[in-house]
Design an enzyme around this catalytic site. Structure first.
Site, short mmCIF file in Angstrom:
data_model
loop_
_atom_site.label_atom_id
_atom_site.label_comp_id
_atom_site.label_asym_id
_atom_site.label_seq_id
_atom_site.Cartn_x
_atom_site.Cartn_y
_atom_site.Cartn_z
N LYS A 176 9.67 0.75 -0.39
CA LYS A 176 9.09 -0.59 -0.45
C LYS A 176 8.18 -0.78 0.76
CE LYS A 176 13.31 -2.47 -1.02
NZ LYS A 176 14.44 -3.34 -1.41
N GLN B 185 4.00 0.50 12.41
CA GLN B 185 3.70 -0.71 11.67
C GLN B 185 4.57 -1.88 12.14
OE1 GLN B 185 1.43 -1.65 8.94
NE2 GLN B 185 0.55 -0.18 10.34
N GLU C 52 4.62 -5.78 6.77
CA GLU C 52 4.60 -7.23 6.97
C GLU C 52 5.99 -7.78 7.25
OE1 GLU C 52 2.40 -8.74 3.59
OE2 GLU C 52 0.51 -8.16 4.53
N ILE D 182 12.03 5.05 3.77
CA ILE D 182 10.95 5.05 4.74
C ILE D 182 10.24 6.39 4.65
CG2 ILE D 182 10.36 4.84 7.18
CD1 ILE D 182 11.37 2.23 5.83
N GLY E 289 0.79 -1.23 0.00
CA GLY E 289 0.00 0.00 0.00
C GLY E 289 0.82 1.27 0.00
N PRO F 102 9.00 7.74 9.14
CA PRO F 102 9.60 6.82 10.14
C PRO F 102 8.71 6.57 11.34
CG PRO F 102 11.21 8.46 9.41
CD PRO F 102 9.88 8.87 8.82
N LYS F 103 7.85 7.53 11.66
CA LYS F 103 7.00 7.35 12.85
C LYS F 103 5.91 6.30 12.58
CE LYS F 103 4.65 9.94 16.43
NZ LYS F 103 4.24 11.27 16.93
#
Lengths: 315, 739
Positions: free
Chosen positions: B695, B632, B699, B623, B518, B626-627
């Protein structure tokens, strides 16, 4: 949830009288009953709300013990300075259960009356003698990891799930009641919860309408107090096995187990073996146990949990 | 915008808005309870009636009869819909099993009827009065039994993880037989429930033949198309909206029964209907992560060089279902000349198995990374050194394909240093802290990155406000914020100045939220739309679009400069585009990497495991925030704790249901289970991935956690448990005697 009628009782005997009618139930904190009504495991026709009856004080008895009102919340009971000082096994047991929000709402009497957490009891598509007498027991031969290893029957292998009562059992508490006729009695906690036998639908020895007004604790017995609760996660889970214990400096003491039976499991002849170590106690306490393949681990776990308590008592 | 060559320098590289730790823009509405979730669109639908589901009481068979008379006569009841009166229904492409039973019942708690009433309580009470008689049919609920005769079967998770039935390179059997050091071990993982906070919920409202649906769905376009298919109506007549999603974890990738039954109920009732699944129905009604039975064989030379590696997995699903692709990562993670993977799929009549966070890799890594730990011990190697020894910069099956970026070794070594790995005692069961047996474990983290087409529209209004519209969803991940950061970077304004509108079928079709695709793809789509808008702005201002810069609310070219708002004074400007990919992800393997480190304590008496420390080091491209990325990853690590220690849907093999179908009995970690968590992102930008050079990471944070915990437990106790979850009963009696 089925539709039901509701009344707010004004006095204890009136409450008992109202609740003696078929299909009636008492409502206190509602943390267990209302959940079960939503999924139609409980389907009372009438609720008698007892929240206005007082019963919310903890008083000292003439015998040097404590009389805990039936409506004292779990939070207040656990936090009471006298309980923390003289009966800390009780505080430890209560705070090991549920969550802060639930303990704020749950009452002392309601905690004693909470129903089993057997997953088949919770699913109305499954046979359950406790929910629907005579329908059978889907838990026997099913998923039984949480269920009872002793004191169970061929009609029901559920456990009493609570923590507070396990501590009260080692404290030799009494459950005080009043019935519809105004009769009062004090039931030793040892006799309060039934073994299932042929009637697992009856959790306790209370008669229809009999209302708990208080729980009394005899005078303090000293010793070091422990509540060792073993579970798969660190909080907010029912005990796989719990151990409530009061250990005296000479190594004697009292011990009751939770999560294993229809009632807090205390065998006085077994606890007399405490000086011989945990294995001696549990060998005697769990004599005649009938575990399933899923829950046979509860027997060695009970021994090891008690060993942990004994080690702590010596530390 | 076609993305088929590596990204050159672009405005995102400035990293003035992107790449900064930014608070969630949707935080205030969520924390004040004013963000409407699916069940809460009271303002849009003030007069909704309430739907309540009647779930099937058996797992397999037929509905013999349904008696709705008592329910229809109950107070407040407006309508009852069963398959018999729903009219012909189609089935969504993404659904293995139809969402309304009748006359056949395919699984336990499959929807049988919806009851619509004036109040929620009335609907629920009447649902309890619907009498359904069933005829049970023959069924298979036992995975181990069914796998004995199950065929080989390839498949794709549709989430970046796919494998053929059998895949071979070299001669595995010969190489394995010849290897001086070998491991042959079997592992099991159980069925998992998504157990997201927000239940499945929808509000459906008809206006003539037009349907508006507010729902909780990760993939607006998939849900939109499958709802149209299921209701046999044109997609254009449905508005499908999912602006806020309270967690999904893959459970809400697809159209589910709440949407269909709300729509059917609303049609029958002649007024809008809202419907949420009750918690005890969710585990069996919805999809789940299927259980696996895995076998891993590794052969190596004495120096640790892997010469043979095989990973086989079996899982079960409904007829015409697909396998859990647990072998996928073994095709890519370690070198080795002789390789074999295979999958078997058994037909089961349990509820539908499907994607759950990191499908394939999550359970696959739980096995592979324990096997690597076991193999390292056999070789007398440090588990990190063994992994690095077999690291590869090329696809081991197709060496001509390089990884676009692969910093696995650096994740492991940097993590080792930060975590104090050198203090680990390689000999198990040696470290004690009071009653705690203490151990450390490590695992690689690996998860593929997927490229997905993603479109967006970006508007510059006459008063200078930048608004992004895309059907992307925010499932608690931070999409609103990173899309604002992306548009902000591109248009030279702060993220707070960007209005982000998500989750509606009225907006361009995005990648959606799933498979950790996403963030990277949806922002790349916004990037593409912003490029279009920038061109229009330059044109409107008469600037040369090749050298125009957007900075500080101004548009500049050479020595000319204008306020951004000025460009739209003559009328709103709209840029719309779609990022599309074709061959870069064929010529390069695009994956994400990391390393998980954990320290556990195992109670020497009770065998209960409690985490003490956790660290994840991730190399996952740029990223964007980053927060939110850290959120995640720590959430994923928490889920990894659940799968390692407690999560298991308990199968009743007689009645074919997941017995522990509520949150009291299906245990997920609570706060007290989670210790201090550290997350480190390596500085990386992957120019083969997309113009964002980003990227997925959501997950990656899960893949490997369970194995790291399992390895730490082994290091603590010396007892190797290969059956998840590692509950205390599985090693209790092998722990040292205490009484």
């Amino acid at each position: 949830m089925k539709a039901f009628t509701y009344e707010r009782a004004k006095d204890a005997q009136g409450a008992a009288r109202a609740a003696a009618q078929p299909g009636a139930k008492f409502l206190a904190g509602g943390t267990n009953l209302l959940d079960l009504m939503k999924i139609e495991v409980e389907t009372p026709a009438h609720l008698v709300d007892v929240q206005d009856l007082g019963f919310d004080k903890i008083e000292e008895t003439r015998e040097g013990g404590l009389r805990i009102g039936a409506l004292v919340t779990n939070t207040d009971l656990a936090a009471d300075a006298r309980v923390r000082r003289d009966y800390s096994v009780l505080t430890r047991a209560i705070v090991a259960g549920a969550s802060g929000q639930l303990r704020n709402k749950a009452s002392t009497a309601g905690n004693l009356l909470q129903r089993t957490r057997c997953p088949y009891f919770y699913d109305t598509n499954m046979a359950c003698n406790k929910r629907k007498p005579g329908s059978g027991c889907a838990a026997i031969g099913g998923y039984s990891r949480q269920l009872g290893v002793i004191g169970v029957s061929d009609k029901c292998i559920a456990t009493f799930p609570g923590d507070m009562a396990v501590a009260m059992r080692v404290l030799d508490a009494y459950v005080e009641t009043i019935d519809a006729g105004g009769q009062r009695r004090a039931i030793p906690i040892a006799d309060f919860h039934r073994l299932w036998g042929d009637h697992p639908e009856q959790d306790t020895v209370l008669k229809p309408g009999e209302l708990i007004t208080a729980v009394t604790l005899p005078k303090p017995i000293g010793g070091k107090h422990f509540y060792e609760k073993v579970r798969d996660r660190a909080s907010y889970a029912y005990a796989l096995v719990s151990v409530a214990a009061v250990i005296q400096p000479d190594g004697t003491g009292r011990v009751a187990f939770g999560g294993v039976a229809p009632r807090p499991w205390r065998v006085e002849a077994a606890e007399a073996l405490l000086p011989q170590g945990a294995a001696a106690v549990t060998a005697r306490a769990f004599q005649g146990a009938t575990p399933t393949k899923d829950n046979a681990f509860k027997l060695p776990l009970a021994t090891r949990a008690l060993a942990s308590v004994i080690a702590q008592s010596k530390a | 915008m076609k993305f088929d060559t590596p990204a050159g320098q672009n405005p995102i590289d400035r990293m003035q808005v992107v790449g900064r730790a930014h608070d969630r823009l949707d935080g205030p509405v969520k924390t004040t309870g004013t963000a409407p979730y699916a069940y809460e669109h009271h303002a849009d639908v003030p007069n909704a009636a309430y739907g309540y589901l009647v779930p099937a009481a058996i797992a397999k068979g037929r509905i013999a009869s349904i008696d709705t008379r008592a329910a229809k006569a109950a107070p407040g009841v407006i309508a009852i819909v069963t398959a018999a009166d729903a009219g012909p229904l189609g089935k969504g492409d993404k659904n293995t099993v139809k969402l309304l039973a009748g006359p056949e019942v395919d699984h336990y708690h499959q929807a049988v009827a919806v009851v619509v009433a004036e109040t929620f309580e009335q609907a629920r009470a009447a649902a309890g009065l619907v009498r359904v008689d069933y005829a049970r049919g023959a069924a298979q609920f036992d995975l181990d039994d069914a796998l004995k005769t199950a065929p080989l079967k390839g498949g794709s998770s549709d989430e970046g993880s796919a494998a053929p039935p059998v895949d071979r390179v070299g001669k595995f059997e010969e190489a394995f037989a010849a290897a001086p050091v070998k491991l042959d071990a079997r592992y099991t993982t159980p069925d998992h429930s998504h157990a997201m906070m927000e239940p499945f919920a929808s509000i459906a409202s008809w206006n003539g033949d037009q349907l508006t649906l507010w729902t909780s769905n990760q993939m607006v376009n998939w849900g939109h198309e499958d709802l149209a298919k299921t209701l046999n109506m044109p997609k254009e007549k449905i508005r499908f909206m999912s602006p806020y999603v309270g967690g999904g974890f893959g459970g809400k990738l697809f159209l589910r029964t709440d949407a269909v039954m709300a729509a059917l109920g609303a049609k029958a009732a002649g007024r809008p209907v809202k419907l949420a699944l009750s918690r005890p129905v969710m585990a069996n009604n919805a999809t789940h992560r299927p259980a696996t039975r895995q076998r891993i064989r590794i052969g190596a030379q004495k120096d640790g060089t892997i010469t043979a590696i095989a990973h086989e997995s079996g899982s079960g699903d409904q007829p015409n279902g697909s396998p859990e692709t647990a072998v996928n990562q073994t095709k890519l993670l370690y070198a080795g000349a002789n390789r074999m993977i295979s999958m078997r799929l058994a037909v089961l009549n349990l509820p539908e198995g499907n994607a759950m966070r990191a499908p394939g890799e999550a359970p696959g890594m739980m096995a592979l990374e324990v096997a690597m730990d076991e193999m390292a011990e056999k070789l007398g190697l440090d588990p990190i050194a063994f992994r690095i020894k077999n690291d590869t910069q090329v696809d081991p099956e197709k060496p001509e394909r390089r990884f676009s970026q692969r910093q696995l070794a650096r994740c492991l070594t940097e993590g080792a240093e930060r975590f104090g790995w050198s203090r680990r005692n390689a000999k198990p069961a040696q470290v004690r802290d009071g009653k705690w047996l203490v151990g450390m474990g490590v695992a690689s983290a690996f998860r593929n990155h997927m490229n997905m087409a993603s479109a967006a529209r970006v508007r510059l209004s006459q008063n200078g406000v930048v608004t992004v519209e895309t059907d992307m969803t925010d499932i608690g991940t931070g999409s609103y914020t990173i899309i604002a950061q992306t548009a902000g970077e591109m248009m030279g304004v702060p993220a707070e100045a960007v209005v982000v509108k998500l989750g509606s079928s009225a907006y361009p079709v995005s990648a959606g939220s799933g498979g950790q695709w996403g963030a990277a793809n949806a922002t790349a789509g916004v990037y593409a739309a912003c490029v279009k808008l920038r061109e229009q702005i330059a044109q409107r201002l008469g600037y040369n679009s090749a050298d125009v810069t957007f900075q500080g609310g101004k548009v500049s070219s050479g020595n000319r400069s204008a306020d951004l708002a000025k460009a739209a004074q003559g009328g709103e400007l709209v840029g719309e585009d779609k990022i599309e990919f074709n061959k870069l992800d064929k010529s390069y393997q695009i994956s994400t990497f990391g390393a998980h480190f954990v320290e556990v304590g195992v109670d020497a008496y009770t065998g209960a495991t409690r985490l003490r420390r956790m660290l994840a080091v991730c190399a996952a491209g740029r990223i964007i925030n980053p927060k939110s990325a850290r959120s995640q990853v720590i959430g994923a690590m928490t889920m990894g704790v659940g799968s390692a220690l407690m999560e298991e849907l308990a199968v009743d093999k007689r009645f074919g249901l997941f017995v522990n179908h509520d949150l009291a009995s299906y245990e997920v970690p609570v706060h007290a289970d989670i210790p201090h968590q550290d997350v480190v992102f390596l500085d990386e930008a992957d120019d083969k991935a997309n113009p964002m050079k980003a990227k997925g990471v959501g997950e990656l944070g899960l893949c490997g956690v369970g194995a790291a915990i399992a390895n730490a437990i082994y290091n603590a106790t010396g007892v190797r448990v290969r059956d998840y979850p590692i509950t205390l009963d599985k090693h209790l009696e092998q722990l040292p005697a205490v009484a």
